[in-house]
Write a protein that holds these residues in place. Structure first.
Motif, PDB file in Angstrom:
ATOM      1  N   ALA A 211       0.830  -1.368   0.056  1.00  0.00           N
ATOM      2  CA  ALA A 211      -0.210   0.079  -0.160  1.00  0.00           C
ATOM      3  C   ALA A 211       0.804   1.369  -0.081  1.00  0.00           C
ATOM      4  CB  ALA A 211      -1.072  -0.059   1.127  1.00  0.00           C
ATOM      5  N   ALA A 240      -1.186  -2.358  -3.707  1.00  0.00           N
ATOM      6  CA  ALA A 240      -2.265  -2.895  -2.824  1.00  0.00           C
ATOM      7  C   ALA A 240      -3.060  -1.382  -2.512  1.00  0.00           C
ATOM      8  CB  ALA A 240      -1.724  -3.323  -1.342  1.00  0.00           C
ATOM      9  N   GLN A 241      -4.552  -1.527  -2.728  1.00  0.00           N
ATOM     10  CA  GLN A 241      -5.298  -0.594  -2.433  1.00  0.00           C
ATOM     11  C   GLN A 241      -5.146   0.697  -3.198  1.00  0.00           C
ATOM     12  OE1 GLN A 241      -7.708  -1.836  -0.820  1.00  0.00           O
ATOM     13  NE2 GLN A 241      -6.296  -3.329   0.370  1.00  0.00           N
ATOM     14  N   ARG A 275      -4.008 -10.652  -7.283  1.00  0.00           N
ATOM     15  CA  ARG A 275      -4.067 -10.123  -5.838  1.00  0.00           C
ATOM     16  C   ARG A 275      -5.415 -10.164  -5.482  1.00  0.00           C
ATOM     17  NH1 ARG A 275       0.472  -5.613  -5.371  1.00  0.00           N
ATOM     18  NH2 ARG A 275       0.265  -5.895  -3.231  1.00  0.00           N
ATOM     19  N   GLN A 278      -7.504  -7.326  -2.899  1.00  0.00           N
ATOM     20  CA  GLN A 278      -6.302  -5.952  -2.568  1.00  0.00           C
ATOM     21  C   GLN A 278      -6.775  -4.771  -3.401  1.00  0.00           C
ATOM     22  OE1 GLN A 278      -2.410  -6.906  -2.045  1.00  0.00           O
ATOM     23  NE2 GLN A 278      -2.762  -9.084  -1.610  1.00  0.00           N
ATOM     24  N   PRO A 280      -5.953  -3.502  -6.305  1.00  0.00           N
ATOM     25  CA  PRO A 280      -4.638  -2.951  -6.811  1.00  0.00           C
ATOM     26  C   PRO A 280      -4.384  -2.220  -8.089  1.00  0.00           C
ATOM     27  CG  PRO A 280      -4.390  -5.482  -7.247  1.00  0.00           C
ATOM     28  CD  PRO A 280      -5.801  -5.145  -6.848  1.00  0.00           C
TER      29      PRO A 280
END
Ligand code: G3I
Length: 303
Positions: A211, A240-241, A275, A278, A280
């Protein structure tokens, strides 16, 4: 410009995505693929377990689908990947004899590269050959264990003869932070290859980030590798995120290095990502642009 590919092209770069043959019938997916991206990497279709399931018996259906489609849409192709310890069929892992493995490896490289000769911008010739952690050495693999350190050099030499028009890349993850032992190990290899005339044209930084996004040294790493006389590329970007600022710093690191020739994200919508859970990527599950999309477009110099 108002799309990622067109905006990247204004600085002579490409903006690509991983694509899966199994999704080419999904109109939302292909709509985004064709509108936004001017480069494509097959997510799995060119891997060993997809192309040579048993010795000498090759299948190219899904890979052909992606290559033909990309060509029809004027998108560059990244070939992914020829020599990798993972997604390797069991019969390769079972070869203990060096002479046999050498001939099997070279035949695999030559057969794939010949099939697509002249149609691939860059090939990931060897993928993920370095160990995680502090050793800075190659990881254990059937290739390393039977052929020794020279297997990477051998693969690149074979690749150059098979398709002299393709750029030949070494591709890996967790080599974005300059001070990491793994980064330094790959750097020493590339420096050695350039010094001895072993054919290598590019290094791919996968850039699967947490992240927080890229390490603060990422741009330094890219420019230090570029100074060895190779192109550098971000080859599998996902975060991530998907924080907009983390995406923007990743893109800026590339934009600030003249020999950073392009960026590839590892999938289109969050639901396409490996992922799971997540989120992403740059597009949501419905194909809508996320906030990170806008930040990438501006970091590429667009509005
Ligand atoms: O094709 C089979 C299908 O027939 C079967 O029913 C299904 C059941 O599990 O599996 C399918 O294969 C999966 C394949 O993706 C295609 O969907 C594999 O299990 C699965 O392991 C494979 O995952 C891929 C992974 O590489 C394998 O290592 C991911 O999609 C792909 O995104 C990922 O990509 C790698 C890069 O190549 C190298 N760098 C790291 C990156 C992320 O792991």
């Amino acid at each position: 410009a108002s799309t990622l590919g067109a905006q990247a092209a204004q600085s002579g770069r490409y903006f690509g995505t991983a694509a899966a043959a199994g999704k080419l019938g999904d109109g939302t997916y292909t709509g985004i693929l064709d509108r936004e991206f001017n480069a494509v990497t097959p997510e799995n279709e060119m891997k060993w377990d997809a192309t040579e399931r048993s010795r000498g018996s090759f299948s190219f259906g899904p890979a052909d689908q992606i290559v033909n489609r990309a060509q029809a849409h004027g998108q560059r192709m990244r070939g992914h990947t020829l020599v990798w310890h993972s997604q390797l069929p069991g019969w390769v892992g079972g070869i203990g004899d060096a002479a046999t493995l050498r001939s099997v490896m070279n035949n695999h490289i030559t057969t794939l590269m010949s099939r697509y000769r002249g149609r691939i911008y860059a090939w990931d010739v060897v993928n993920e050959a370095f160990a995680d952690g502090g050793s800075g050495q190659h990881r254990s693999s059937v290739f390393q264990n039977a052929l020794g350190n020279g297997f990477i050099e051998e693969a690149f030499r074979t690749a150059r003869s098979a398709d002299p028009s393709a750029k030949l890349c070494y591709n890996d993850y967790s080599i974005e932070n300059w001070s990491d032992a793994k980064t330094q190990g790959v750097y020493r290899m590339v420096r050695d290859f350039k010094a001895r005339g072993v054919p290598i044209d590019c290094v791919g930084f996968q850039a699967h980030f947490g992240a927080g996004g890229p390490p603060s040294s990422f741009q330094t790493t890219l420019s230090n590798f570029a100074a060895l006389g190779v192109d550098v590329q971000i080859t599998e970007l996902d975060i991530a995120q998907a924080s907009p600022s983390a995406y923007a710093s990743s893109v800026r690191a590339c934009m600030n290095v003249a020999r950073c020739t392009g960026i590839t994200v590892w999938g289109i919508r969050d639901s396409d990502s490996w992922r799971v859970g997540q989120n992403p990527l740059l597009f949501d599950n419905n194909g809508g642009k996320k906030a990170a999309y806008q930040s990438v477009l501006s970091a590429l110099g667009g509005t």
